[in-house]
Design a protein around this motif. Structure first.
Motif, PDB file in Angstrom:
ATOM      1  N   GLY A  18       0.777  -1.227   0.000  1.00 56.84           N
ATOM      2  CA  GLY A  18       0.000   0.000   0.000  1.00 56.84           C
ATOM      3  C   GLY A  18       0.811   1.281   0.000  1.00 56.84           C
ATOM      4  N   HIS A  19       2.133   1.179   0.127  1.00 54.34           N
ATOM      5  CA  HIS A  19       2.952   2.390   0.043  1.00 54.34           C
ATOM      6  C   HIS A  19       2.873   2.902  -1.390  1.00 54.34           C
ATOM      7  CE1 HIS A  19       6.326   5.115  -0.046  1.00 54.34           C
ATOM      8  NE2 HIS A  19       6.510   4.951   1.257  1.00 54.34           N
ATOM      9  N   PRO A  20       2.590   4.182  -1.597  1.00 50.11           N
ATOM     10  CA  PRO A  20       2.431   4.693  -2.962  1.00 50.11           C
ATOM     11  C   PRO A  20       3.675   4.510  -3.839  1.00 50.11           C
ATOM     12  CG  PRO A  20       2.188   6.470  -1.340  1.00 50.11           C
ATOM     13  CD  PRO A  20       2.375   5.211  -0.585  1.00 50.11           C
ATOM     14  N   GLN A  21       4.840   4.400  -3.230  1.00 51.23           N
ATOM     15  CA  GLN A  21       6.065   4.224  -4.013  1.00 51.23           C
ATOM     16  C   GLN A  21       6.408   2.750  -4.241  1.00 51.23           C
ATOM     17  OE1 GLN A  21       5.586   7.701  -4.468  1.00 51.23           O
ATOM     18  NE2 GLN A  21       7.472   7.102  -5.430  1.00 51.23           N
ATOM     19  N   ASN A  22       5.715   1.828  -3.560  1.00 51.21           N
ATOM     20  CA  ASN A  22       5.980   0.410  -3.812  1.00 51.21           C
ATOM     21  C   ASN A  22       5.454   0.080  -5.205  1.00 51.21           C
ATOM     22  OD1 ASN A  22       5.700  -2.559  -3.871  1.00 51.21           O
ATOM     23  ND2 ASN A  22       6.406  -2.391  -1.758  1.00 51.21           N
ATOM     24  N   ARG A  23       6.243  -0.633  -5.961  1.00 45.43           N
ATOM     25  CA  ARG A  23       5.916  -0.867  -7.367  1.00 45.43           C
ATOM     26  C   ARG A  23       5.225  -2.197  -7.633  1.00 45.43           C
ATOM     27  NH1 ARG A  23      11.958   0.545  -8.658  1.00 45.43           N
ATOM     28  NH2 ARG A  23      12.059  -0.592  -6.716  1.00 45.43           N
ATOM     29  N   PHE A  24       4.838  -2.919  -6.589  1.00 42.32           N
ATOM     30  CA  PHE A  24       4.256  -4.251  -6.767  1.00 42.32           C
ATOM     31  C   PHE A  24       3.081  -4.243  -7.747  1.00 42.32           C
ATOM     32  CE2 PHE A  24       1.308  -7.682  -5.745  1.00 42.32           C
ATOM     33  CZ  PHE A  24       2.148  -8.781  -5.821  1.00 42.32           C
ATOM     34  N   TRP A  25       2.112  -3.366  -7.546  1.00 42.80           N
ATOM     35  CA  TRP A  25       0.912  -3.383  -8.382  1.00 42.80           C
ATOM     36  C   TRP A  25       1.219  -2.937  -9.800  1.00 42.80           C
ATOM     37  CZ3 TRP A  25      -2.207  -6.576  -6.480  1.00 42.80           C
ATOM     38  CH2 TRP A  25      -2.286  -6.743  -5.090  1.00 42.80           C
ATOM     39  N   ARG A  26       2.159  -2.004  -9.964  1.00 47.87           N
ATOM     40  CA  ARG A  26       2.568  -1.596 -11.316  1.00 47.87           C
ATOM     41  C   ARG A  26       3.317  -2.732 -12.004  1.00 47.87           C
ATOM     42  NH1 ARG A  26       5.557   3.676  -9.839  1.00 47.87           N
ATOM     43  NH2 ARG A  26       5.376   2.769  -7.794  1.00 47.87           N
ATOM     44  N   VAL A  27       4.109  -3.487 -11.237  1.00 49.57           N
ATOM     45  CA  VAL A  27       4.827  -4.635 -11.803  1.00 49.57           C
ATOM     46  C   VAL A  27       3.833  -5.716 -12.239  1.00 49.57           C
ATOM     47  CG1 VAL A  27       6.390  -6.547 -11.258  1.00 49.57           C
ATOM     48  CG2 VAL A  27       7.015  -4.205 -10.625  1.00 49.57           C
ATOM     49  N   MET A  28       2.881  -6.056 -11.388  1.00 49.29           N
ATOM     50  CA  MET A  28       1.893  -7.077 -11.743  1.00 49.29           C
ATOM     51  C   MET A  28       1.133  -6.666 -12.999  1.00 49.29           C
ATOM     52  SD  MET A  28       2.005  -9.681  -9.691  1.00 49.29           S
ATOM     53  CE  MET A  28       3.744  -9.432  -9.810  1.00 49.29           C
ATOM     54  N   ALA A  29       0.701  -5.403 -13.042  1.00 48.03           N
ATOM     55  CA  ALA A  29      -0.027  -4.910 -14.216  1.00 48.03           C
ATOM     56  C   ALA A  29       0.863  -4.973 -15.448  1.00 48.03           C
ATOM     57  CB  ALA A  29      -0.511  -3.484 -13.969  1.00 48.03           C
ATOM     58  N   GLY A  30       2.132  -4.612 -15.308  1.00 48.51           N
ATOM     59  CA  GLY A  30       3.060  -4.646 -16.436  1.00 48.51           C
ATOM     60  C   GLY A  30       3.331  -6.055 -16.927  1.00 48.51           C
ATOM     61  N   VAL A  31       3.504  -6.989 -15.996  1.00 49.43           N
ATOM     62  CA  VAL A  31       3.776  -8.382 -16.368  1.00 49.43           C
ATOM     63  C   VAL A  31       2.595  -8.965 -17.139  1.00 49.43           C
ATOM     64  CG1 VAL A  31       4.019 -10.735 -15.425  1.00 49.43           C
ATOM     65  CG2 VAL A  31       5.454  -8.876 -14.543  1.00 49.43           C
ATOM     66  N   TYR A  32       1.387  -8.673 -16.694  1.00 51.24           N
ATOM     67  CA  TYR A  32       0.195  -9.282 -17.287  1.00 51.24           C
ATOM     68  C   TYR A  32      -0.514  -8.398 -18.315  1.00 51.24           C
ATOM     69  CZ  TYR A  32       0.765 -13.143 -14.125  1.00 51.24           C
ATOM     70  OH  TYR A  32       1.275 -14.237 -13.471  1.00 51.24           O
ATOM     71  N   LEU A  60      11.412   0.380 -12.806  1.00 50.97           N
ATOM     72  CA  LEU A  60      10.157  -0.330 -13.018  1.00 50.97           C
ATOM     73  C   LEU A  60      10.288  -1.293 -14.189  1.00 50.97           C
ATOM     74  CD1 LEU A  60       7.175  -0.832 -12.367  1.00 50.97           C
ATOM     75  CD2 LEU A  60       6.616   1.139 -13.829  1.00 50.97           C
ATOM     76  N   GLU A  61      10.897  -0.853 -15.260  1.00 48.25           N
ATOM     77  CA  GLU A  61      11.079  -1.702 -16.443  1.00 48.25           C
ATOM     78  C   GLU A  61      11.893  -2.950 -16.119  1.00 48.25           C
ATOM     79  OE1 GLU A  61      13.401  -1.446 -20.685  1.00 48.25           O
ATOM     80  OE2 GLU A  61      12.378   0.373 -19.996  1.00 48.25           O
ATOM     81  N   LYS A  62      12.956  -2.777 -15.355  1.00 45.52           N
ATOM     82  CA  LYS A  62      13.803  -3.918 -14.980  1.00 45.52           C
ATOM     83  C   LYS A  62      13.045  -4.873 -14.054  1.00 45.52           C
ATOM     84  CE  LYS A  62      18.482  -4.968 -13.403  1.00 45.52           C
ATOM     85  NZ  LYS A  62      19.745  -4.433 -12.902  1.00 45.52           N
ATOM     86  N   LEU A  63      12.250  -4.323 -13.136  1.00 46.56           N
ATOM     87  CA  LEU A  63      11.439  -5.178 -12.262  1.00 46.56           C
ATOM     88  C   LEU A  63      10.440  -5.994 -13.070  1.00 46.56           C
ATOM     89  CD1 LEU A  63      10.705  -2.827  -9.228  1.00 46.56           C
ATOM     90  CD2 LEU A  63      11.983  -4.979  -9.153  1.00 46.56           C
ATOM     91  N   ILE A  64       9.756  -5.344 -13.991  1.00 38.01           N
ATOM     92  CA  ILE A  64       8.776  -6.060 -14.824  1.00 38.01           C
ATOM     93  C   ILE A  64       9.465  -7.180 -15.594  1.00 38.01           C
ATOM     94  CG2 ILE A  64       7.245  -5.850 -16.837  1.00 38.01           C
ATOM     95  CD1 ILE A  64       6.527  -3.009 -15.745  1.00 38.01           C
ATOM     96  N   ASN A  65      10.636  -6.899 -16.121  1.00 42.59           N
ATOM     97  CA  ASN A  65      11.397  -7.926 -16.848  1.00 42.59           C
ATOM     98  C   ASN A  65      11.734  -9.102 -15.933  1.00 42.59           C
ATOM     99  OD1 ASN A  65      12.829  -8.887 -19.228  1.00 42.59           O
ATOM    100  ND2 ASN A  65      14.675  -8.493 -18.027  1.00 42.59           N
TER     101      ASN A  65
END
Length: 176
Positions: free
Chosen positions: A40-54, A151-156
């Motif tokens: 839930g931290h606004p800077q945590n990228r988990f939800w952006r990563v999940m959205a990017g992966v899928y 973010l791009e590297k995390l999604i990868n």
């Protein structure tokens, strides 16, 4: 300086009978606890990563986040049921009581367990692996503290979870 505080996991695990991937974090941050849900931290990228992966829109509400997890057959929980911690600092964690992962593993057809960061991997290997008999695959943390990963590297890096799904299409995977 922040003092140690005893924190007990405030959230239930998110899973259903179709969950085939289990992603374990360490413990919700102060901001996540304030916001009432995982990552839930606004800077945590988990939800952006999940959205990017899928290839999906970034979920905003808790119900949208749960829907994304269910659609992608992902369960989310944390390795720590309770511990002492200073603020949100994983490096300060001590006196750990691990979660009972079999709550999920006995109910769901989980094929692979992933750690969101080194702390989750370390705690799982110390407390959970012997109980579950299952390996965990570490992924780079989506925390804002992990500035080494864009973010791009995390999604990868995190795309391995979707690759696992592709390799298991005959096992009832539903993907875009």
């Amino acid at each position: 300086m922040t003092e140690y505080e005893r924190i007990t996991q405030p959230f239930e695990p998110v899973y259903n009978k179709d969950s085939q991937i289990l992603i374990l974090g360490s413990l919700p941050s102060v901001k996540s606890r304030e916001n009432g849900f995982y990552y839930g931290h606004p800077q945590n990228r988990f939800w952006r990563v999940m959205a990017g992966v899928y290839g999906m829109p970034v979920p905003e509400s808790i119900s949208e986040k749960k829907a994304l997890l269910y659609q992608c057959r992902i369960a989310v929980w944390d390795v720590i049921e309770s511990c002492e911690i200073k603020g949100s600092s994983d490096s300060s964690i001590r006196d750990v009581k691990a979660a009972d992962f079999n709550i999920i593993l006995d109910y769901c057809p989980v094929e692979k367990i992933f750690a969101n960061g080194k702390t989750a991997e370390k705690v799982y290997n110390k407390f959970g692996k012997a109980k579950t008999g299952r390996e965990i695959t570490p992924l780079p943390s989506t925390s804002p503290a992990n500035a080494a990963y864009s973010l791009e590297k995390l999604i990868n890096e995190w795309s391995v979870i979707k690759e696992l799904a592709r390799n298991n299409r005959g096992k009832h995977w539903i993907l875009n």
